[in-house]
Scaffold this motif. Sequence first.
Motif, mmCIF file in Angstrom:
data_model
loop_
_atom_site.group_PDB
_atom_site.id
_atom_site.type_symbol
_atom_site.label_atom_id
_atom_site.label_comp_id
_atom_site.label_asym_id
_atom_site.label_seq_id
_atom_site.Cartn_x
_atom_site.Cartn_y
_atom_site.Cartn_z
ATOM 1 N N ARG A 393 0.844 -1.190 0.000
ATOM 2 C CA ARG A 393 0.000 0.000 0.000
ATOM 3 C C ARG A 393 0.882 1.243 0.000
ATOM 4 O O ARG A 393 2.051 1.194 0.386
ATOM 5 N N PHE A 394 0.303 2.361 -0.399
ATOM 6 C CA PHE A 394 1.034 3.622 -0.486
ATOM 7 C C PHE A 394 0.305 4.670 0.343
ATOM 8 O O PHE A 394 -0.897 4.901 0.150
ATOM 9 N N ILE A 395 1.041 5.270 1.270
ATOM 10 C CA ILE A 395 0.420 6.265 2.159
ATOM 11 C C ILE A 395 1.050 7.641 1.995
ATOM 12 O O ILE A 395 0.591 8.611 2.611
ATOM 13 N N SER A 396 2.098 7.731 1.149
ATOM 14 C CA SER A 396 2.739 9.023 0.905
ATOM 15 C C SER A 396 3.691 8.870 -0.266
ATOM 16 O O SER A 396 3.963 7.755 -0.736
ATOM 17 N N GLY A 397 4.211 10.000 -0.744
ATOM 18 C CA GLY A 397 5.253 9.972 -1.765
ATOM 19 C C GLY A 397 4.723 9.836 -3.181
ATOM 20 O O GLY A 397 3.514 9.837 -3.433
ATOM 21 N N ARG A 398 5.682 9.708 -4.132
ATOM 22 C CA ARG A 398 5.373 9.538 -5.555
ATOM 23 C C ARG A 398 5.790 8.134 -5.979
ATOM 24 O O ARG A 398 6.888 7.687 -5.676
ATOM 25 N N HIS A 399 4.913 7.459 -6.702
ATOM 26 C CA HIS A 399 5.175 6.084 -7.121
ATOM 27 C C HIS A 399 4.570 5.853 -8.503
ATOM 28 O O HIS A 399 3.593 6.495 -8.876
ATOM 29 N N TYR A 400 5.171 4.902 -9.227
ATOM 30 C CA TYR A 400 4.518 4.449 -10.450
ATOM 31 C C TYR A 400 4.719 2.956 -10.610
ATOM 32 O O TYR A 400 5.634 2.366 -10.030
ATOM 33 N N THR A 497 -7.801 9.740 1.313
ATOM 34 C CA THR A 497 -8.116 9.628 2.740
ATOM 35 C C THR A 497 -7.733 8.279 3.328
ATOM 36 O O THR A 497 -7.871 8.075 4.534
ATOM 37 N N GLU A 498 -7.295 7.363 2.468
ATOM 38 C CA GLU A 498 -6.882 6.041 2.923
ATOM 39 C C GLU A 498 -5.620 5.636 2.169
ATOM 40 O O GLU A 498 -5.263 6.254 1.166
ATOM 41 N N PRO A 499 -4.959 4.567 2.628
ATOM 42 C CA PRO A 499 -3.853 4.026 1.828
ATOM 43 C C PRO A 499 -4.353 3.564 0.461
ATOM 44 O O PRO A 499 -5.510 3.163 0.315
ATOM 45 N N LEU A 500 -3.481 3.607 -0.534
ATOM 46 C CA LEU A 500 -3.835 3.195 -1.892
ATOM 47 C C LEU A 500 -3.181 1.856 -2.215
ATOM 48 O O LEU A 500 -2.015 1.632 -1.904
ATOM 49 N N HIS A 501 -3.948 0.989 -2.880
ATOM 50 C CA HIS A 501 -3.436 -0.297 -3.369
ATOM 51 C C HIS A 501 -3.568 -0.334 -4.875
ATOM 52 O O HIS A 501 -4.549 0.190 -5.440
ATOM 53 N N ALA A 502 -2.598 -0.964 -5.541
ATOM 54 C CA ALA A 502 -2.755 -1.229 -6.976
ATOM 55 C C ALA A 502 -3.863 -2.264 -7.156
ATOM 56 O O ALA A 502 -4.020 -3.169 -6.338
ATOM 57 N N ALA A 503 -4.642 -2.121 -8.249
ATOM 58 C CA ALA A 503 -5.762 -3.031 -8.491
ATOM 59 C C ALA A 503 -5.839 -3.371 -9.972
ATOM 60 O O ALA A 503 -5.590 -2.516 -10.827
ATOM 61 N N VAL A 504 -6.182 -4.644 -10.279
ATOM 62 C CA VAL A 504 -6.371 -5.068 -11.666
ATOM 63 C C VAL A 504 -7.650 -5.893 -11.758
ATOM 64 O O VAL A 504 -8.042 -6.577 -10.801
ATOM 65 N N CYS A 505 -8.269 -5.811 -12.923
ATOM 66 C CA CYS A 505 -9.481 -6.582 -13.215
ATOM 67 C C CYS A 505 -9.311 -7.150 -14.628
ATOM 68 O O CYS A 505 -9.020 -6.400 -15.566
ATOM 69 N N VAL A 506 -9.468 -8.481 -14.801
ATOM 70 C CA VAL A 506 -9.184 -9.094 -16.083
ATOM 71 C C VAL A 506 -10.237 -10.154 -16.417
ATOM 72 O O VAL A 506 -10.634 -10.956 -15.571
ATOM 73 N N TRP A 507 -10.690 -10.120 -17.698
ATOM 74 C CA TRP A 507 -11.604 -11.147 -18.201
ATOM 75 C C TRP A 507 -11.013 -11.663 -19.509
ATOM 76 O O TRP A 507 -10.924 -10.939 -20.494
ATOM 77 N N GLU A 508 -10.562 -12.914 -19.472
ATOM 78 C CA GLU A 508 -9.795 -13.544 -20.525
ATOM 79 C C GLU A 508 -8.406 -12.875 -20.624
ATOM 80 O O GLU A 508 -8.225 -11.720 -20.275
ATOM 81 N N GLY A 509 -7.438 -13.650 -21.108
ATOM 82 C CA GLY A 509 -6.080 -13.128 -21.204
ATOM 83 C C GLY A 509 -5.467 -12.922 -19.831
ATOM 84 O O GLY A 509 -5.868 -13.526 -18.840
ATOM 85 N N PHE A 510 -4.472 -12.037 -19.767
ATOM 86 C CA PHE A 510 -3.813 -11.804 -18.484
ATOM 87 C C PHE A 510 -3.302 -10.370 -18.413
ATOM 88 O O PHE A 510 -3.162 -9.678 -19.420
ATOM 89 N N ILE A 511 -3.013 -9.947 -17.198
ATOM 90 C CA ILE A 511 -2.379 -8.653 -16.917
ATOM 91 C C ILE A 511 -1.113 -8.939 -16.122
ATOM 92 O O ILE A 511 -1.144 -9.621 -15.101
ATOM 93 N N LYS A 512 0.005 -8.400 -16.604
ATOM 94 C CA LYS A 512 1.298 -8.636 -15.969
ATOM 95 C C LYS A 512 1.877 -7.330 -15.452
ATOM 96 O O LYS A 512 1.909 -6.331 -16.174
ATOM 97 N N ILE A 513 2.324 -7.346 -14.218
ATOM 98 C CA ILE A 513 2.983 -6.174 -13.633
ATOM 99 C C ILE A 513 4.452 -6.214 -14.024
ATOM 100 O O ILE A 513 5.160 -7.194 -13.749
ATOM 101 N N LEU A 514 4.915 -5.165 -14.677
ATOM 102 C CA LEU A 514 6.280 -5.138 -15.210
ATOM 103 C C LEU A 514 7.295 -4.574 -14.231
ATOM 104 O O LEU A 514 8.493 -4.789 -14.363
ATOM 105 N N GLY A 515 6.844 -3.817 -13.254
ATOM 106 C CA GLY A 515 7.775 -3.196 -12.305
ATOM 107 C C GLY A 515 7.389 -1.762 -12.059
ATOM 108 O O GLY A 515 6.350 -1.278 -12.538
#
Length: 525
Positions: A393-400, A497-515
């Motif tokens: 989760r992310f509660i501050s700063g810059r991220h990608y 107002t809350e911590p942030l989480h990365a989220a993905v939603c996929v129907w068929e195929g796939f989603i890959k996190i590259l970094g």
Amino acid sequence: MASAGLRKELECSICLDLYTDPVTLRCGHNFCWDCIDQHLNTQDESGVYSCPECREEFEEEPVLQRNITLCNVVENFLSTHKDHASIFCSYCVDSPAPAVKPYVHSEASQCDKHLTGHSKGPEHVLTDPSTNQEKRKCSAHKKILEYYCSEDAACICVSCSETGEHRGHQMEMLDEVSEKKKKLRNVLQKLKTQREETSETVQSLEEHRRKCQEKASVEAERVTALFVDIRRWLDDLEKEVLSDISRQEEQRSLSDLIQKLEIKKTKLSRKMRHIEKLCNLTDPLTVLQDSNIDDLCDPEEEHSDEDTEGYDGGDLGVEMISHTLHKLIHIIKDVNVAFYEKGPADILLDLNTAANNIVISGDLKTATWTDKNQNRPETAERFPDYQVISSRRFISGRHYWDVQISRSKVWSVGMCYPSIDRRGRQLFIGNNNKSWCLYGGHNNRYLVIHDSKVIQLPHQISSDKFRIFVDYEARKLSFYELCDPIRHLHTFSATFTEPLHAAVCVWEGFIKILGGSSSCEEPSS
């Protein structure tokens, strides 16, 4: 005489004969190759090598370098003195032996001219000077030297070992000695290799230590500068708070207020005495004739809050205290940023939230749709279909973080609060006020969605890779297409107002996190 003097200069100090295949040590002295080699071999066990001429010591066995110039001088000398040209033709093992070779019995090198006398005596044994020590013969018994007597440091034959002065002494076979020398040379070579490797390791560690020291020095300077800033911030804050206290004290003017109340107190006392006097009069006419009787009968006139208006009992003010705390929080936050910068934003998917129609890869970076139920236990955190969020989760700063979409008919990627609904129509990211997403669907449609509010992107998307960038303090969440050059798609502005989480939603195929990365600058498109 000159010839004799030159010959003296061309003699080896070990064998006292003309140089044979002369070599030079580091100290500059010259010897026959075999002579100095045998001398150095006797020093193998001690591990310390020295020149027999000047006694200079060497930590390693010296490398023998052939002295070509001296070799040529010897050859020229021999060609000039042809009558002694056969000086190296034979040894006589019955001649007086050099003192420096105690293991040779009555041995001397002779030329053809001087060899005549030796060849006539049957008791004399001649041998080739190039013959190895193991093949030379004993002068006493005319037998091959087979043993080495360690007590007398001499090479002897079998008869010497059975009778005479060497009987009962500790001996070794010469061929075994040669084999031991060969093994020792192999060990020496291995030790040299190990020492070179150790030396390289030491150099590598020294270089690493130097870099660590440089890094530590830089960090020490950074820490020193940071604490200088902290002290400056605290000094400035202290001055500001003290100034506020002085200013509030001046505004209150407590001394003036006390003086004003004292005057009022005196006035009230005087009025009270007048009223008491009127009350004590027996003649009612006198009371009625008093001109101030009506004012004296009005108690409300004397009661007023104007004199104490703005006075709160001495508190310095909640607002000022809140302001001070706010400043301190900012200082602490700056310290945390300086000391605890996050590393790369390594996004891993949380299996505890993954829907049962999604397969999560072993490295927790790929979500693949499947029609086979994964039979994970039902929990309050788990999504019923298609979705999964990150464990980080992310509660501050810059991220990608970057993603790749493959063969998916409908997909969305973005960020959400951990409190996002797990049931109902609003569970999908973008369909509620707790998530933001980039959506890709049929017919190459691309949308950005938040709180069910849809924005159609006008861009023609050609890449299957995207970047999600969040700046928590700046209240921005942006989406980019990873093409050349990178292209900005949309930016949401929101107060998180809350911590942030990365989220993905996929129907068929796939989603890959590259970094991804943290504490980074926002991409420029």
